[in-house]
Design a protein around this motif. Structure first.
Motif, short mmCIF file in Angstrom:
data_model
loop_
_atom_site.label_atom_id
_atom_site.label_comp_id
_atom_site.label_asym_id
_atom_site.label_seq_id
_atom_site.Cartn_x
_atom_site.Cartn_y
_atom_site.Cartn_z
N SER A 184 0.50 -0.57 -0.39
CA SER A 184 0.45 -0.12 0.31
C SER A 184 0.90 1.44 0.07
O SER A 184 2.21 1.34 0.21
CB SER A 184 -1.15 -0.24 1.25
OG SER A 184 -0.46 -0.26 2.16
N LEU A 185 0.72 2.88 -0.63
CA LEU A 185 1.16 3.52 -0.31
C LEU A 185 1.19 4.32 0.72
O LEU A 185 2.60 4.66 1.09
CB LEU A 185 0.22 4.82 -0.81
CG LEU A 185 0.89 5.77 -0.88
CD1 LEU A 185 2.11 5.86 -1.76
CD2 LEU A 185 -0.66 6.99 -1.71
N ALA A 189 5.50 4.70 1.87
CA ALA A 189 5.28 5.84 2.62
C ALA A 189 6.18 5.66 4.39
O ALA A 189 6.84 6.42 4.74
CB ALA A 189 4.54 6.73 2.51
N ALA A 190 5.44 4.51 5.12
CA ALA A 190 5.63 4.80 6.93
C ALA A 190 7.24 4.11 6.51
O ALA A 190 8.89 4.52 7.34
CB ALA A 190 5.17 4.13 7.25
N ALA A 191 7.75 3.10 5.59
CA ALA A 191 9.26 2.81 4.99
C ALA A 191 10.11 3.12 5.03
O ALA A 191 11.29 4.21 4.97
CB ALA A 191 8.95 1.47 3.90
N THR A 209 3.91 7.73 -10.85
CA THR A 209 2.70 7.06 -9.72
C THR A 209 3.14 5.81 -9.43
O THR A 209 3.70 5.05 -9.37
CB THR A 209 1.90 6.98 -10.20
OG1 THR A 209 1.05 6.08 -10.78
CG2 THR A 209 1.24 8.09 -11.05
N PHE A 210 3.19 5.67 -8.15
CA PHE A 210 3.38 4.25 -7.19
C PHE A 210 2.34 3.48 -7.71
O PHE A 210 3.86 2.72 -7.65
CB PHE A 210 2.28 4.71 -5.86
CG PHE A 210 2.15 3.52 -4.81
CD1 PHE A 210 3.74 3.23 -4.14
CD2 PHE A 210 1.34 2.90 -4.22
CE1 PHE A 210 3.39 2.32 -3.25
CE2 PHE A 210 1.54 1.67 -3.74
CZ PHE A 210 2.81 1.26 -2.97
N SER A 211 1.48 3.35 -8.50
CA SER A 211 0.34 2.25 -9.30
C SER A 211 1.48 1.48 -10.22
O SER A 211 2.01 0.68 -10.58
CB SER A 211 -0.32 2.30 -10.15
OG SER A 211 -0.42 3.39 -10.55
N HIS A 212 2.18 2.71 -10.73
CA HIS A 212 3.39 2.27 -11.86
C HIS A 212 4.63 1.89 -11.61
O HIS A 212 5.07 0.72 -12.67
CB HIS A 212 3.69 3.65 -12.72
CG HIS A 212 4.49 3.78 -14.04
ND1 HIS A 212 4.04 3.21 -14.89
CD2 HIS A 212 6.04 4.07 -13.71
CE1 HIS A 212 4.77 2.87 -15.77
NE2 HIS A 212 6.69 3.15 -15.04
#
Length: 265
Positions: A184-185, A189-191, A209-212
């Motif tokens: 998940s985004l 991001a938390a990592a 993009t994140f999904s890309h």
């Protein structure tokens, strides 16, 4: 417990099916040895070919159409070692005498002579052992991998010193550790100790993009598995995070121009 070495990776490509991998981005500095058949690297400016017995050297973040052509009635086979930026950085720290040497641009070639085959073979064996049974320690793997880089440097072939990784590269490297996971985004991001909106913005600054990023990692991993194993297409799909065989096949075809089953004659 032995730690798996992650700053270099080894792969063998073996296929009886001629195929072209279009717009393939080389993520890490790459050294390959063509064992059988013929390889072509194609760009709008032209192409370069590598016959059996030749070594190809490709710097990171370059993009090519890669054509792998089996020998008549036989196979295309190549052994590859990819070097992560952290290892390239350590190479330049240890061997500063090569700092003034112009780095490889585009691609380069060398002969797979006796010295190269011995040093490259030791590195391949250590890296593969590290991942399969853990018998080769991280220290041994690093020593063997640096040996390949040193040999090439002495032949005038060096990779450029590293720079700070782009955010797209950081995301791909994290996701690539577990491409089958339901990332998940917020988790990614938390990592990086960021908010989701900040990571999205930094990716958008790189026109990503994140999904890309997720999709590219999964499909590039799938291509590597299809070229380097006898896994069924359904197993490759599962290892790359696809629950649906048909969705995986459609995504793979959209990205590479042919279906996964094309590599399974």
């Amino acid at each position: 417990m032995t730690t798996v070495f992650t700053d270099a990776s080894a792969q063998t490509i073996s296929t009886a099916v001629p195929h072209a991998v279009r717009t393939a981005t080389v993520r890490d500095d790459l050294v390959g040895w063509v064992m059988a058949g013929h390889k072509r690297l194609v760009t709008p400016a032209g192409e370069v070919g590598f016959a059996a017995g030749r070594v190809f050297v490709i710097p990171r973040l370059t993009q090519w159409d890669m054509v792998n052509e089996p020998r008549p009635g036989g196979r295309y086979e190549a052994r590859l070692i990819a070097f992560a930026p952290a290892l390239i950085e350590r190479f330049h720290e240890q061997f500063g005498q090569f700092a003034g040497m112009p780095p490889v641009q585009g691609c380069a070639s060398s002969a797979a002579d006796e010295e190269f085959t011995a040093i490259f073979g030791l590195a391949m064996s250590a890296l593969l052992s590290s991942r399969s049974d853990g018998k080769s320690s991280a220290a041994v793997c690093e020593h063997r991998a640096l040996g390949v880089l040193l040999l090439l440097a002495e032949r005038g072939l060096v990779f450029s010193a590293t720079r700070e990784l782009a955010w797209g590269d950081r995301v791909r490297r994290l996701v690539g550790q577990r491409p089958q996971a339901n990332w998940s985004l917020n988790e990614v991001a938390a990592a990086f100790h960021l908010s989701a909106s900040t990571l999205q913005r930094r990716l958008a600054d790189e026109l990503l993009t994140f999904s890309h990023c997720i999709r590219e990692v999964r499909l590039e991993t799938a291509m590597a598995l299809l070229q380097d194993s006898a896994l069924q297409v359904s197993e490759v799909a599962a290892r790359c995070g696809y629950d649906s065989h048909s969705r995986f096949s459609a995504a793979f075809r959209e990205r590479f121009g042919f279906t996964p089953s094309h590599l399974r004659p």
